[in-house]
Scaffold this motif. Structure first.
Motif, PDB file in Angstrom:
ATOM      1  N   LYS A 147      35.196  47.619  30.781  1.00 20.70           N
ATOM      2  CA  LYS A 147      33.642  47.373  30.648  1.00 20.70           C
ATOM      3  C   LYS A 147      33.254  46.154  30.220  1.00 20.70           C
ATOM      4  O   LYS A 147      33.402  45.764  28.973  1.00 20.70           O
ATOM      5  N   GLY A 148      32.354  45.410  30.930  1.00 18.58           N
ATOM      6  CA  GLY A 148      31.696  44.227  30.404  1.00 18.58           C
ATOM      7  C   GLY A 148      32.512  42.985  30.609  1.00 18.58           C
ATOM      8  O   GLY A 148      32.058  42.049  30.354  1.00 18.58           O
ATOM      9  N   ILE A 149      33.708  43.179  31.023  1.00 17.90           N
ATOM     10  CA  ILE A 149      34.547  41.888  31.026  1.00 17.90           C
ATOM     11  C   ILE A 149      34.451  41.177  32.608  1.00 17.90           C
ATOM     12  O   ILE A 149      34.479  42.115  33.515  1.00 17.90           O
ATOM     13  N   ASP A 150      34.371  39.986  32.663  1.00 20.23           N
ATOM     14  CA  ASP A 150      34.089  39.384  33.961  1.00 20.23           C
ATOM     15  C   ASP A 150      35.463  38.716  34.331  1.00 20.23           C
ATOM     16  O   ASP A 150      35.934  37.661  33.771  1.00 20.23           O
ATOM     17  N   ILE A 151      36.124  39.267  35.549  1.00 19.28           N
ATOM     18  CA  ILE A 151      37.175  38.638  36.063  1.00 19.28           C
ATOM     19  C   ILE A 151      36.876  38.140  37.541  1.00 19.28           C
ATOM     20  O   ILE A 151      37.782  37.759  38.209  1.00 19.28           O
ATOM     21  N   SER A 152      35.499  37.959  38.110  1.00 24.14           N
ATOM     22  CA  SER A 152      35.190  37.762  39.201  1.00 24.14           C
ATOM     23  C   SER A 152      35.584  36.314  39.631  1.00 24.14           C
ATOM     24  O   SER A 152      35.765  36.081  41.027  1.00 24.14           O
ATOM     25  N   SER A 153      35.763  35.518  38.588  1.00 23.54           N
ATOM     26  CA  SER A 153      36.063  34.065  39.179  1.00 23.54           C
ATOM     27  C   SER A 153      37.737  33.831  39.254  1.00 23.54           C
ATOM     28  O   SER A 153      38.220  32.903  39.699  1.00 23.54           O
ATOM     29  N   SER A 154      38.511  34.707  38.867  1.00 20.44           N
ATOM     30  CA  SER A 154      40.019  34.750  38.748  1.00 20.44           C
ATOM     31  C   SER A 154      40.484  35.383  40.072  1.00 20.44           C
ATOM     32  O   SER A 154      40.010  36.020  40.677  1.00 20.44           O
ATOM     33  N   ASN A 155      41.832  35.328  40.182  1.00 19.21           N
ATOM     34  CA  ASN A 155      42.616  35.674  41.582  1.00 19.21           C
ATOM     35  C   ASN A 155      43.876  36.515  40.961  1.00 19.21           C
ATOM     36  O   ASN A 155      44.490  36.435  39.878  1.00 19.21           O
ATOM     37  N   PHE A 156      44.129  37.608  41.786  1.00 14.50           N
ATOM     38  CA  PHE A 156      45.445  38.225  41.627  1.00 14.50           C
ATOM     39  C   PHE A 156      45.512  38.789  43.076  1.00 14.50           C
ATOM     40  O   PHE A 156      44.862  38.982  43.871  1.00 14.50           O
ATOM     41  N   ASP A 157      46.970  39.384  43.245  1.00 18.11           N
ATOM     42  CA  ASP A 157      47.280  40.159  44.382  1.00 18.11           C
ATOM     43  C   ASP A 157      47.354  41.504  43.944  1.00 18.11           C
ATOM     44  O   ASP A 157      47.048  42.445  44.586  1.00 18.11           O
ATOM     45  N   SER A 158      47.495  41.862  42.646  1.00 19.92           N
ATOM     46  CA  SER A 158      47.891  43.387  42.230  1.00 19.92           C
ATOM     47  C   SER A 158      47.445  43.143  40.621  1.00 19.92           C
ATOM     48  O   SER A 158      47.567  42.096  39.965  1.00 19.92           O
ATOM     49  N   LEU A 159      46.963  44.417  40.403  1.00 21.19           N
ATOM     50  CA  LEU A 159      46.764  44.546  38.735  1.00 21.19           C
ATOM     51  C   LEU A 159      46.923  46.007  38.483  1.00 21.19           C
ATOM     52  O   LEU A 159      46.910  46.839  39.333  1.00 21.19           O
ATOM     53  N   VAL A 160      47.656  46.137  37.160  1.00 16.03           N
ATOM     54  CA  VAL A 160      47.862  47.426  36.594  1.00 16.03           C
ATOM     55  C   VAL A 160      46.716  48.112  35.957  1.00 16.03           C
ATOM     56  O   VAL A 160      46.294  47.511  34.720  1.00 16.03           O
ATOM     57  N   VAL A 161      45.799  48.840  36.451  1.00 10.72           N
ATOM     58  CA  VAL A 161      44.595  49.069  35.755  1.00 10.72           C
ATOM     59  C   VAL A 161      44.271  50.554  36.512  1.00 10.72           C
ATOM     60  O   VAL A 161      44.494  50.897  37.540  1.00 10.72           O
ATOM     61  N   SER A 162      43.706  51.567  35.389  1.00 16.01           N
ATOM     62  CA  SER A 162      43.203  52.797  36.090  1.00 16.01           C
ATOM     63  C   SER A 162      41.713  52.555  36.323  1.00 16.01           C
ATOM     64  O   SER A 162      40.985  51.759  35.952  1.00 16.01           O
TER      65      SER A 162
END
Length: 211
Positions: free
Chosen positions: A169-184
């Motif tokens: 919540k409130g964390i900005d990952i919009s400029s980063s890249n990934f193919d997959s993340l482990v997150v609920s």
């Protein structure tokens, strides 16, 4: 986001890192340490204050319970180093390698990781407050059960990062890249993502997006 940067005086005493063994207490204050080889060593409760560390090798070194205040690491290799239970405030890691480093159960505040490699880094059960990851690689890093407050990931590689039991919540990952993340899904609520990332998350949910 603005964070507090290290306060380091210009007049520093030059040291080799091995000089720490001759100190009454394991600490350096107002020092410049360059070109030191200090791999496979062990020093618990090391304290660094108003110090710059450049071009040093700390591979496989045990720095558990390290205390860092107003410290800058430049071009250092801390791969597989143990920094568990660390306390960091106003610290910079610039062009550093922390491949597989252990930073679990730590407090990391006002800290910048710039152009650094943190693949498989372990941050589990840590509190990160006012931390910037800038142009850094965190492939398969583990941020299990972390408390993130005012944390930014700027143009980072987050592929395979685990945010299990960690709220974004409130964390900005919009400029980063990934193919997959482990997150609920519940921990994604309030996370700032790009349009393409939103599509990625939607596809992970099994949604079919009509274009």
């Amino acid at each position: 986001m603005k964070i507090d940067t290290p306060i380091i005086p210009e007049d520093l005493t030059e040291k080799k890192f091995t000089d720490i063994f001759y100190e009454e207490d394991p600490e350096f204050e107002m020092c410049l340490v360059t070109d030191s080889q200090f791999e496979n060593e062990s020093i618990e409760r090391l304290r660094l204050y108003q110090t710059v560390i450049k071009n040093c090798n700390f591979v496989n070194t045990d720095f558990s319970r390290i205390d860092l205040t107003d410290v800058r690491f430049e071009n250092c290799d801390l791969s597989n180093a143990n920094l568990g239970n660390a306390s960091m405030n106003r610290v910079e890691f610039l062009n550093c390698k922390l491949l597989g480093s252990n930073l679990t159960e730590s407090y990391i505040g006002n800290t910048k990781f710039g152009e650094s490699i943190l693949n498989m880094g372990m941050f589990g059960n840590s509190k990160l407050e006012k931390v910037i990851f800038d142009h850094s690689v965190l492939e398969s890093a583990d941020l299990f059960d972390c408390k993130l407050k005012k944390v930014e990931f700027l143009l980072c590689n987050l592929n395979g990062v685990s945010f299990e039991d960690t709220s974004l919540k409130g964390i900005d990952i919009s400029s980063s890249n990934f193919d997959s993340l482990v997150v609920s899904i519940e921990n994604l609520r309030g996370c700032k993502v790009s349009t393409s990332q939103a599509v990625q998350f939607a596809s992970l949910l099994g949604l079919k997006i009509q274009r």
